[in-house]
Design a protein around this motif. Structure first.
Motif, mmCIF file in Angstrom:
data_model
loop_
_atom_site.group_PDB
_atom_site.id
_atom_site.type_symbol
_atom_site.label_atom_id
_atom_site.label_comp_id
_atom_site.label_asym_id
_atom_site.label_seq_id
_atom_site.Cartn_x
_atom_site.Cartn_y
_atom_site.Cartn_z
ATOM 1 N N PRO A 133 0.849 -1.344 0.129
ATOM 2 C CA PRO A 133 -0.101 0.070 -0.082
ATOM 3 C C PRO A 133 0.895 1.431 -0.005
ATOM 4 O O PRO A 133 0.397 2.480 0.142
ATOM 5 N N HIS A 134 2.083 1.255 -0.236
ATOM 6 C CA HIS A 134 2.932 2.294 -0.326
ATOM 7 C C HIS A 134 2.820 3.091 -1.497
ATOM 8 O O HIS A 134 2.886 4.303 -1.480
ATOM 9 N N GLU A 135 2.162 2.782 -2.477
ATOM 10 C CA GLU A 135 1.811 3.202 -3.745
ATOM 11 C C GLU A 135 0.410 2.861 -4.129
ATOM 12 O O GLU A 135 -0.127 1.863 -3.994
ATOM 13 N N PRO A 136 -0.215 3.868 -4.708
ATOM 14 C CA PRO A 136 -1.682 3.819 -4.820
ATOM 15 C C PRO A 136 -1.684 2.589 -6.110
ATOM 16 O O PRO A 136 -0.812 2.459 -7.082
ATOM 17 N N TRP A 182 -2.615 9.975 -1.557
ATOM 18 C CA TRP A 182 -2.653 8.503 -1.152
ATOM 19 C C TRP A 182 -1.662 8.309 -0.127
ATOM 20 O O TRP A 182 -0.663 9.044 0.376
ATOM 21 N N LYS A 183 -1.918 7.840 1.066
ATOM 22 C CA LYS A 183 -1.361 7.420 2.118
ATOM 23 C C LYS A 183 -1.632 5.803 2.335
ATOM 24 O O LYS A 183 -2.551 5.173 1.830
ATOM 25 N N PRO A 184 -0.738 5.170 2.688
ATOM 26 C CA PRO A 184 -0.810 3.471 2.786
ATOM 27 C C PRO A 184 -1.818 3.301 3.889
ATOM 28 O O PRO A 184 -2.487 2.312 3.995
ATOM 29 N N VAL A 185 -2.548 3.930 4.609
ATOM 30 C CA VAL A 185 -3.665 3.940 5.507
ATOM 31 C C VAL A 185 -4.696 3.723 4.694
ATOM 32 O O VAL A 185 -5.804 2.975 5.276
ATOM 33 N N LEU A 186 -4.732 4.265 3.506
ATOM 34 C CA LEU A 186 -6.088 4.017 2.702
ATOM 35 C C LEU A 186 -6.116 2.925 2.039
ATOM 36 O O LEU A 186 -5.156 1.997 2.024
ATOM 37 N N ASN A 187 -7.547 2.477 1.932
ATOM 38 C CA ASN A 187 -7.608 0.884 1.302
ATOM 39 C C ASN A 187 -8.125 0.940 0.069
ATOM 40 O O ASN A 187 -8.871 1.885 -0.599
#
Length: 182
Positions: free
Chosen positions: A86-89, A118-123
């Motif tokens: 999740p480090h890249e969208p 984009w942030k890694p906490v997004l899913n």
């Protein structure tokens, strides 16, 4: 988390029964995507399909808005997720040529959480909700299709007519669009 744990246990049992064999490594990106997909609660207006069932990093989202200007349209988006997720969208692309201020004629999508926000906490659910929102409230202030954005800002009725014409497979400003009416 339990599903991942049970998958790991099943994999270990299978390996013990078959003896030492080549292990298929599950990557962090695959685990995260599996978790995100298991938590999806898609409405009836959306559906995911996997062209290759063994590849969860590449799938198709079908969206059929039931309200707004794009109501009764059928839109498909390809999702391509890299090993850096999740480090890249995810890379999201509309498969149809449509008249929309935030989707260009090549299918590229302008959604802030797919770029700078984009942030890694997004899913994946956040991305899918964002796509759904683009069809309810097109954003003329951050356009990829500048002609559509200009119409939306200056003459909402003309924009509405152009959306309807384009969804029927018509011609708008010299461009022929894909028929997306279901």
């Amino acid at each position: 988390m339990l599903k991942i744990w049970s998958m790991k246990q099943a994999q270990q049992k299978e390996e013990t029964a078959q003896g030492p064999a080549k292990k298929k490594k599950v990557t962090a990106a695959q685990l995260r995507v599996q978790k995100d997909l298991s938590e999806l609660a898609l409405p009836q207006t959306m559906k995911t399909t996997f062209p290759n069932p063994d590849d969860i990093l590449n799938f198709i989202l079908t969206l059929t808005p039931d309200e707004g200007l794009y109501k009764s349209g059928l839109f498909t988006f390809s999702f391509a997720i890299t090993q850096n997720f999740p480090h890249e969208p995810p890379k999201v692309k509309c498969q149809q040529k449509i008249y929309h201020p935030n989707i260009d004629l090549e299918g590229n999508v302008c959604l802030n959480i797919l770029r700078e926000d984009w942030k890694p906490v997004l899913n994946l659910n956040a991305v899918i909700v964002g796509l759904q929102f683009l069809f309810l409230e097109p954003n003329a202030s951050d356009p990829l299709n500048k002609d559509a954005a200009k119409d939306l800002q200056e003459d909402r009725d003309r924009f509405r007519r152009n959306v309807k014409t384009s969804m029927g497979g018509g011609n708008v400003r010299g461009e022929t669009f894909d028929r997306v009416m279901k």
